[in-house]
Design a protein around this motif. Structure first.
Motif, PDB file in Angstrom:
ATOM      1  N   VAL A   2      38.463  57.622  22.059  1.00 31.38           N
ATOM      2  CA  VAL A   2      37.099  57.911  22.922  1.00 31.38           C
ATOM      3  C   VAL A   2      36.392  57.046  23.511  1.00 31.38           C
ATOM      4  CG1 VAL A   2      34.733  58.865  21.839  1.00 31.38           C
ATOM      5  CG2 VAL A   2      36.740  59.687  20.730  1.00 31.38           C
ATOM      6  N   ILE A   3      35.892  57.245  24.595  1.00 29.45           N
ATOM      7  CA  ILE A   3      35.149  56.253  25.363  1.00 29.45           C
ATOM      8  C   ILE A   3      33.888  56.698  25.589  1.00 29.45           C
ATOM      9  CG2 ILE A   3      35.051  55.517  27.827  1.00 29.45           C
ATOM     10  CD1 ILE A   3      37.942  55.697  27.976  1.00 29.45           C
ATOM     11  N   GLY A   4      33.083  55.693  25.191  1.00 34.31           N
ATOM     12  CA  GLY A   4      31.527  55.893  24.956  1.00 34.31           C
ATOM     13  C   GLY A   4      30.830  56.154  26.193  1.00 34.31           C
ATOM     14  N   GLY A   5      29.738  56.702  25.917  1.00 33.01           N
ATOM     15  CA  GLY A   5      28.615  56.812  26.992  1.00 33.01           C
ATOM     16  C   GLY A   5      28.004  55.456  27.315  1.00 33.01           C
ATOM     17  N   GLY A   6      28.141  54.518  26.524  1.00 29.88           N
ATOM     18  CA  GLY A   6      27.668  53.202  26.766  1.00 29.88           C
ATOM     19  C   GLY A   6      28.406  52.583  27.964  1.00 29.88           C
ATOM     20  N   ILE A   7      29.667  52.734  28.127  1.00 34.29           N
ATOM     21  CA  ILE A   7      30.366  52.116  28.912  1.00 34.29           C
ATOM     22  C   ILE A   7      30.214  53.049  30.352  1.00 34.29           C
ATOM     23  CG2 ILE A   7      32.903  51.929  29.997  1.00 34.29           C
ATOM     24  CD1 ILE A   7      33.534  51.343  27.127  1.00 34.29           C
ATOM     25  N   ARG A   8      29.900  54.289  30.321  1.00 33.37           N
ATOM     26  CA  ARG A   8      30.050  55.291  31.583  1.00 33.37           C
ATOM     27  C   ARG A   8      28.480  55.019  32.114  1.00 33.37           C
ATOM     28  NH1 ARG A   8      31.557  58.829  27.960  1.00 33.37           N
ATOM     29  NH2 ARG A   8      29.586  60.172  28.511  1.00 33.37           N
ATOM     30  N   LYS A   9      27.401  54.737  31.158  1.00 33.41           N
ATOM     31  CA  LYS A   9      26.175  55.217  31.740  1.00 33.41           C
ATOM     32  C   LYS A   9      25.380  53.816  32.277  1.00 33.41           C
ATOM     33  CE  LYS A   9      25.419  59.122  29.085  1.00 33.41           C
ATOM     34  NZ  LYS A   9      24.577  59.917  28.267  1.00 33.41           N
ATOM     35  N   HIS A  10      25.775  52.883  31.864  1.00 37.95           N
ATOM     36  CA  HIS A  10      25.216  51.625  32.316  1.00 37.95           C
ATOM     37  C   HIS A  10      25.853  51.002  33.723  1.00 37.95           C
ATOM     38  CE1 HIS A  10      22.835  51.435  28.807  1.00 37.95           C
ATOM     39  NE2 HIS A  10      23.882  51.038  27.856  1.00 37.95           N
ATOM     40  N   GLU A  11      24.718  50.933  34.613  1.00 37.93           N
ATOM     41  CA  GLU A  11      25.160  50.712  35.862  1.00 37.93           C
ATOM     42  C   GLU A  11      26.255  49.675  36.281  1.00 37.93           C
ATOM     43  OE1 GLU A  11      25.421  52.104  39.544  1.00 37.93           O
ATOM     44  OE2 GLU A  11      24.201  52.938  37.863  1.00 37.93           O
ATOM     45  N   PRO A  12      26.070  48.570  35.404  1.00 37.75           N
ATOM     46  CA  PRO A  12      26.892  47.473  35.928  1.00 37.75           C
ATOM     47  C   PRO A  12      28.469  47.756  35.359  1.00 37.75           C
ATOM     48  CG  PRO A  12      25.554  46.587  34.117  1.00 37.75           C
ATOM     49  CD  PRO A  12      24.934  47.849  34.565  1.00 37.75           C
ATOM     50  N   LEU A  13      28.565  48.823  34.561  1.00 33.60           N
ATOM     51  CA  LEU A  13      29.807  48.696  33.971  1.00 33.60           C
ATOM     52  C   LEU A  13      30.768  49.942  34.494  1.00 33.60           C
ATOM     53  CD1 LEU A  13      28.743  48.530  30.214  1.00 33.60           C
ATOM     54  CD2 LEU A  13      29.774  47.001  31.563  1.00 33.60           C
ATOM     55  N   PRO A  14      30.739  50.534  35.629  1.00 33.86           N
ATOM     56  CA  PRO A  14      31.777  51.650  35.963  1.00 33.86           C
ATOM     57  C   PRO A  14      33.088  51.132  36.453  1.00 33.86           C
ATOM     58  CG  PRO A  14      29.706  51.938  37.050  1.00 33.86           C
ATOM     59  CD  PRO A  14      29.460  50.697  36.550  1.00 33.86           C
ATOM     60  N   GLU A  15      33.047  49.817  36.774  1.00 34.30           N
ATOM     61  CA  GLU A  15      34.427  49.163  37.073  1.00 34.30           C
ATOM     62  C   GLU A  15      35.289  49.037  35.843  1.00 34.30           C
ATOM     63  OE1 GLU A  15      34.635  45.654  39.629  1.00 34.30           O
ATOM     64  OE2 GLU A  15      33.171  46.635  40.953  1.00 34.30           O
ATOM     65  N   PHE A  16      34.414  48.492  34.778  1.00 34.10           N
ATOM     66  CA  PHE A  16      34.968  48.384  33.473  1.00 34.10           C
ATOM     67  C   PHE A  16      35.440  49.610  32.807  1.00 34.10           C
ATOM     68  CE2 PHE A  16      34.830  48.284  28.805  1.00 34.10           C
ATOM     69  CZ  PHE A  16      35.702  47.289  28.462  1.00 34.10           C
ATOM     70  N   PHE A  17      34.680  50.594  33.018  1.00 31.84           N
ATOM     71  CA  PHE A  17      35.095  52.098  32.474  1.00 31.84           C
ATOM     72  C   PHE A  17      36.359  52.509  33.294  1.00 31.84           C
ATOM     73  CE2 PHE A  17      34.922  56.538  33.488  1.00 31.84           C
ATOM     74  CZ  PHE A  17      34.977  57.076  32.239  1.00 31.84           C
ATOM     75  N   GLU A  18      36.489  52.549  34.579  1.00 30.09           N
ATOM     76  CA  GLU A  18      37.859  52.570  35.493  1.00 30.09           C
ATOM     77  C   GLU A  18      38.957  51.890  34.680  1.00 30.09           C
ATOM     78  OE1 GLU A  18      37.086  51.699  39.369  1.00 30.09           O
ATOM     79  OE2 GLU A  18      36.183  53.467  39.867  1.00 30.09           O
ATOM     80  N   LYS A  19      38.795  50.781  34.610  1.00 25.02           N
ATOM     81  CA  LYS A  19      39.727  50.049  33.921  1.00 25.02           C
ATOM     82  C   LYS A  19      40.341  50.407  32.679  1.00 25.02           C
ATOM     83  CE  LYS A  19      38.829  45.744  36.519  1.00 25.02           C
ATOM     84  NZ  LYS A  19      38.575  44.465  36.550  1.00 25.02           N
ATOM     85  N   ALA A  20      39.281  50.641  31.836  1.00 23.49           N
ATOM     86  CA  ALA A  20      39.554  51.001  30.579  1.00 23.49           C
ATOM     87  C   ALA A  20      40.428  52.400  30.573  1.00 23.49           C
ATOM     88  CB  ALA A  20      38.274  51.389  29.443  1.00 23.49           C
ATOM     89  N   VAL A  21      40.032  53.258  31.234  1.00 25.19           N
ATOM     90  CA  VAL A  21      40.704  54.659  31.427  1.00 25.19           C
ATOM     91  C   VAL A  21      42.144  54.447  31.952  1.00 25.19           C
ATOM     92  CG1 VAL A  21      40.816  56.795  32.594  1.00 25.19           C
ATOM     93  CG2 VAL A  21      38.507  56.099  31.415  1.00 25.19           C
ATOM     94  N   ASN A  22      42.261  53.808  33.091  1.00 20.82           N
ATOM     95  CA  ASN A  22      43.345  53.559  33.664  1.00 20.82           C
ATOM     96  C   ASN A  22      44.373  52.570  32.662  1.00 20.82           C
ATOM     97  OD1 ASN A  22      43.552  54.973  36.257  1.00 20.82           O
ATOM     98  ND2 ASN A  22      41.988  53.503  36.700  1.00 20.82           N
TER      99      ASN A  22
END
Length: 54
Positions: A2-22
């Motif tokens: 489960v990937i949380g909204g805290g990663i997806r929604k905060h502006e500085p974290l989209p790259e981290f979100f992409e890395k986590a999913v990939n």
């Protein structure tokens, strides 16, 4: 996973979100990935996929 909204929604974290999913896709290609919008939704997000996999 489960990937949380805290990663997806905060502006500085989209790259981290992409890395986590990939990373999940690379190391566990058959894993279900669920998304929640707040910590209280984590169990519901996981259950959606557990029910779907049956």
């Amino acid at each position: 996973m489960v990937i949380g909204g805290g990663i997806r929604k905060h502006e500085p974290l989209p790259e981290f979100f992409e890395k986590a999913v990939n990373l999940v896709r690379r190391h566990a290609p058959d894993a279900a990935i669920a998304f929640d919008s707040r910590p209280e939704d984590c169990a519901d997000a996981a259950l959606r996929w557990l029910r779907w996999l049956r």
